[in-house]
Scaffold this motif. Structure first.
Motif, PDB file in Angstrom:
ATOM      1  N   ALA A   1       0.836  -1.205   0.000  1.00  0.00           N
ATOM      2  CA  ALA A   1       0.000   0.000   0.000  1.00  0.00           C
ATOM      3  C   ALA A   1       0.869   1.252   0.000  1.00  0.00           C
ATOM      4  N   SER A   2       2.071   1.166   0.589  1.00  0.00           N
ATOM      5  CA  SER A   2       2.916   2.366   0.638  1.00  0.00           C
ATOM      6  C   SER A   2       3.874   2.454  -0.553  1.00  0.00           C
ATOM      7  N   TRP A   3       4.672   1.421  -0.796  1.00  0.00           N
ATOM      8  CA  TRP A   3       5.700   1.481  -1.849  1.00  0.00           C
ATOM      9  C   TRP A   3       5.109   1.782  -3.220  1.00  0.00           C
ATOM     10  N   PHE A   4       4.054   1.069  -3.597  1.00  0.00           N
ATOM     11  CA  PHE A   4       3.473   1.264  -4.933  1.00  0.00           C
ATOM     12  C   PHE A   4       2.834   2.648  -5.084  1.00  0.00           C
ATOM     13  N   ASP A   5       2.617   3.325  -3.963  1.00  0.00           N
ATOM     14  CA  ASP A   5       1.964   4.634  -4.017  1.00  0.00           C
ATOM     15  C   ASP A   5       2.991   5.779  -4.070  1.00  0.00           C
ATOM     16  N   THR A   6       4.282   5.441  -3.995  1.00  0.00           N
ATOM     17  CA  THR A   6       5.302   6.501  -4.030  1.00  0.00           C
ATOM     18  C   THR A   6       5.724   6.808  -5.464  1.00  0.00           C
ATOM     19  N   LYS A   7       6.266   8.016  -5.648  1.00  0.00           N
ATOM     20  CA  LYS A   7       6.761   8.362  -6.984  1.00  0.00           C
ATOM     21  C   LYS A   7       8.014   7.534  -7.304  1.00  0.00           C
ATOM     22  N   TYR A   8       8.723   7.080  -6.263  1.00  0.00           N
ATOM     23  CA  TYR A   8       9.975   6.351  -6.491  1.00  0.00           C
ATOM     24  C   TYR A   8       9.742   4.989  -7.138  1.00  0.00           C
ATOM     25  N   TYR A   9       8.626   4.360  -6.789  1.00  0.00           N
ATOM     26  CA  TYR A   9       8.283   3.078  -7.435  1.00  0.00           C
ATOM     27  C   TYR A   9       8.204   3.274  -8.958  1.00  0.00           C
ATOM     28  N   HIS A  10       7.559   4.376  -9.361  1.00  0.00           N
ATOM     29  CA  HIS A  10       7.390   4.613 -10.799  1.00  0.00           C
ATOM     30  C   HIS A  10       8.699   5.054 -11.454  1.00  0.00           C
ATOM     31  N   ILE A  11       9.563   5.724 -10.683  1.00  0.00           N
ATOM     32  CA  ILE A  11      10.871   6.103 -11.246  1.00  0.00           C
ATOM     33  C   ILE A  11      11.695   4.829 -11.475  1.00  0.00           C
ATOM     34  N   LEU A  12      11.751   3.972 -10.457  1.00  0.00           N
ATOM     35  CA  LEU A  12      12.574   2.754 -10.568  1.00  0.00           C
ATOM     36  C   LEU A  12      12.140   1.878 -11.742  1.00  0.00           C
ATOM     37  N   TYR A  13      10.833   1.787 -11.956  1.00  0.00           N
ATOM     38  CA  TYR A  13      10.334   0.880 -13.004  1.00  0.00           C
ATOM     39  C   TYR A  13       9.906   1.624 -14.271  1.00  0.00           C
ATOM     40  N   LYS A  14      10.456   2.815 -14.464  1.00  0.00           N
ATOM     41  CA  LYS A  14       9.941   3.617 -15.588  1.00  0.00           C
ATOM     42  C   LYS A  14      10.259   3.005 -16.960  1.00  0.00           C
ATOM     43  N   ASP A  15      11.289   2.151 -17.013  1.00  0.00           N
ATOM     44  CA  ASP A  15      11.646   1.568 -18.310  1.00  0.00           C
ATOM     45  C   ASP A  15      10.920   0.263 -18.600  1.00  0.00           C
ATOM     46  N   ARG A  16       9.760   0.104 -18.012  1.00  0.00           N
ATOM     47  CA  ARG A  16       8.988  -1.112 -18.289  1.00  0.00           C
ATOM     48  C   ARG A  16       8.706  -1.219 -19.773  1.00  0.00           C
ATOM     49  N   ASP A  17       8.670  -2.456 -20.210  1.00  0.00           N
ATOM     50  CA  ASP A  17       8.565  -2.696 -21.640  1.00  0.00           C
ATOM     51  C   ASP A  17       7.106  -2.589 -22.116  1.00  0.00           C
ATOM     52  N   TYR A  18       6.746  -1.429 -22.706  1.00  0.00           N
ATOM     53  CA  TYR A  18       5.375  -1.226 -23.188  1.00  0.00           C
ATOM     54  C   TYR A  18       5.076  -2.114 -24.381  1.00  0.00           C
ATOM     55  N   LYS A  19       6.097  -2.281 -25.233  1.00  0.00           N
ATOM     56  CA  LYS A  19       5.900  -3.049 -26.461  1.00  0.00           C
ATOM     57  C   LYS A  19       5.527  -4.487 -26.096  1.00  0.00           C
ATOM     58  N   GLU A  20       6.275  -5.036 -25.122  1.00  0.00           N
ATOM     59  CA  GLU A  20       6.018  -6.410 -24.692  1.00  0.00           C
ATOM     60  C   GLU A  20       4.616  -6.523 -24.083  1.00  0.00           C
ATOM     61  N   ALA A  21       4.236  -5.508 -23.289  1.00  0.00           N
ATOM     62  CA  ALA A  21       2.906  -5.499 -22.668  1.00  0.00           C
ATOM     63  C   ALA A  21       1.819  -5.485 -23.748  1.00  0.00           C
ATOM     64  N   GLN A  22       2.070  -4.719 -24.811  1.00  0.00           N
ATOM     65  CA  GLN A  22       1.072  -4.623 -25.881  1.00  0.00           C
ATOM     66  C   GLN A  22       0.972  -5.927 -26.672  1.00  0.00           C
ATOM     67  N   THR A  23       2.128  -6.526 -26.941  1.00  0.00           N
ATOM     68  CA  THR A  23       2.122  -7.817 -27.653  1.00  0.00           C
ATOM     69  C   THR A  23       1.349  -8.849 -26.830  1.00  0.00           C
ATOM     70  N   PHE A  24       1.587  -8.818 -25.508  1.00  0.00           N
ATOM     71  CA  PHE A  24       0.890  -9.745 -24.612  1.00  0.00           C
ATOM     72  C   PHE A  24      -0.624  -9.532 -24.707  1.00  0.00           C
ATOM     73  N   MET A  25      -1.065  -8.271 -24.679  1.00  0.00           N
ATOM     74  CA  MET A  25      -2.502  -7.985 -24.739  1.00  0.00           C
ATOM     75  C   MET A  25      -3.086  -8.409 -26.096  1.00  0.00           C
ATOM     76  N   ASP A  26      -2.313  -8.202 -27.189  1.00  0.00           N
ATOM     77  CA  ASP A  26      -2.770  -8.672 -28.515  1.00  0.00           C
ATOM     78  C   ASP A  26      -2.982 -10.182 -28.471  1.00  0.00           C
ATOM     79  N   ASN A  27      -1.986 -10.887 -27.946  1.00  0.00           N
ATOM     80  CA  ASN A  27      -2.045 -12.361 -27.930  1.00  0.00           C
ATOM     81  C   ASN A  27      -3.166 -12.861 -27.021  1.00  0.00           C
ATOM     82  N   LEU A  28      -3.309 -12.217 -25.853  1.00  0.00           N
ATOM     83  CA  LEU A  28      -4.294 -12.690 -24.882  1.00  0.00           C
ATOM     84  C   LEU A  28      -5.733 -12.464 -25.373  1.00  0.00           C
ATOM     85  N   THR A  29      -6.003 -11.258 -25.906  1.00  0.00           N
ATOM     86  CA  THR A  29      -7.370 -10.974 -26.363  1.00  0.00           C
ATOM     87  C   THR A  29      -7.714 -11.853 -27.575  1.00  0.00           C
TER      88      THR A  29
END
Ligand SMILES: C[S@@+](CC[C@H](N)C(=O)[O-])C[C@H]1O[C@@H](n2cnc3c(N)ncnc32)[C@H](O)[C@@H]1O
Length: 254
Positions: free
Chosen positions: A21-49
């Motif tokens: 409840a605390s860590w995921f709500d901080t700006k630092y969580y989003h800074i640390l994981y800012k390079d998450r792979d959007y392309k991979e997430a989108q490919t996953f959603m294409d495949n899943l749907t």
């Protein structure tokens, strides 16, 4: 130097707020994981749907949506999407993308939703956070109750055996001029990530703690929740799951 900031503690030194409840709500969580792979997430959603053969007008719930990277993409495919997350800050950010068929709300995954969905997705290891095992079961039951009669759900979890085999015990990641010192280890059937960093002269410490849930654990819980596990995949291309090789444990159920 100021004291270390972390999850608030009670007198007994037990966290008064859960780490998630605390860590995921901080700006630092989003800074640390800012390079998450959007392309991979989108490919996953294409495949899943595509795999689920969802009709165009399907209503999808992205449960524990974070800042909504999957929700936004699913909506761009034409679906009616609700993103739900416990983090108020994430929902505030995600809400900037809202439209007629894209909504976000603060919601605890343990609670049954007030509407029914044709598909419910719990993505990118957004499970296994609770101190109490009963909460895992409560979450699964809440998902089941929030599905329409012909609806499907998907939990995309880490493959614990792969993660443990490939665990990097220590590393420093520098993002936006912040050096995040990260330690990873396995203890009491949980995978821990200790994160230490300094920003503007202040020291911070956060802990991520995820239950080492394997397929057999999910199978047991699903049986108890009267859930039918339909299919299991091992990566975002929806290739077969292999206990020692697959990066992900992706479960489709109803
Ligand atoms: C690893 S992040 C994944 C976020 C998003 N699915 C993604 O792929 O970017 C886990 C998310 O779970 C959310 N979360 C943690 N506990 C929750 C709960 N009890 N109910 C709803 N969301 C929760 C966190 O706030 C965080 O956004």
């Amino acid at each position: 130097m100021s004291e270390i900031n972390q999850q608030p503690s009670t007198k007994n030194n037990q966290p008064s707020t859960n780490w998630f409840a605390s860590w995921f709500d901080t700006k630092y969580y989003h800074i640390l994981y800012k390079d998450r792979d959007y392309k991979e997430a989108q490919t996953f959603m294409d495949n899943l749907t595509h795999y689920l053969n969802l009709p165009e007008e399907a209503k999808i719930l992205d449960l524990a949506c974070g800042k909504g990277r999957h929700s936004v993409y699913l909506n761009s495919l034409g679906y009616d999407v609700t993103g739900a997350d416990l983090s108020e800050n994430s929902i505030k950010e995600a809400s900037k993308f809202e439209n007629e068929k894209l909504h976000f709300k603060v919601h605890d995954m343990r609670d049954v939703c007030d509407s029914k969905y044709d598909a419910i997705f719990n993505l990118f290891t957004s499970f296994g956070y609770f101190e109490n095992d009963a909460d895992n079961l409560t979450t699964l039951k809440a998902i089941k109750h929030s599905l329409t009669e012909y609806g499907f759900a998907c939990i995309d979890f880490m493959n614990v055996d792969y993660v443990i085999d490939n665990l990097v015990p220590e590393e420093v990641k520098t993002v936006e001029n912040i050096d995040f010192h990260i330690k990873r280890y396995v203890k009491d059937n949980h995978i821990f990530k200790e994160i230490d960093f300094e920003d503007n002269g202040e020291k911070f410490h956060f802990t991520e703690k995820v239950q080492a849930l394997r397929l057999t654990d999910f199978e047991k819980m699903m049986e108890e929740a009267d859930i039918y596990l339909l299919d299991i995949f091992g990566n975002y291309k929806l290739q077969p799951f292999y206990k020692n090789q697959s990066e992900r444990l992706i479960m489709i159920f109803k």
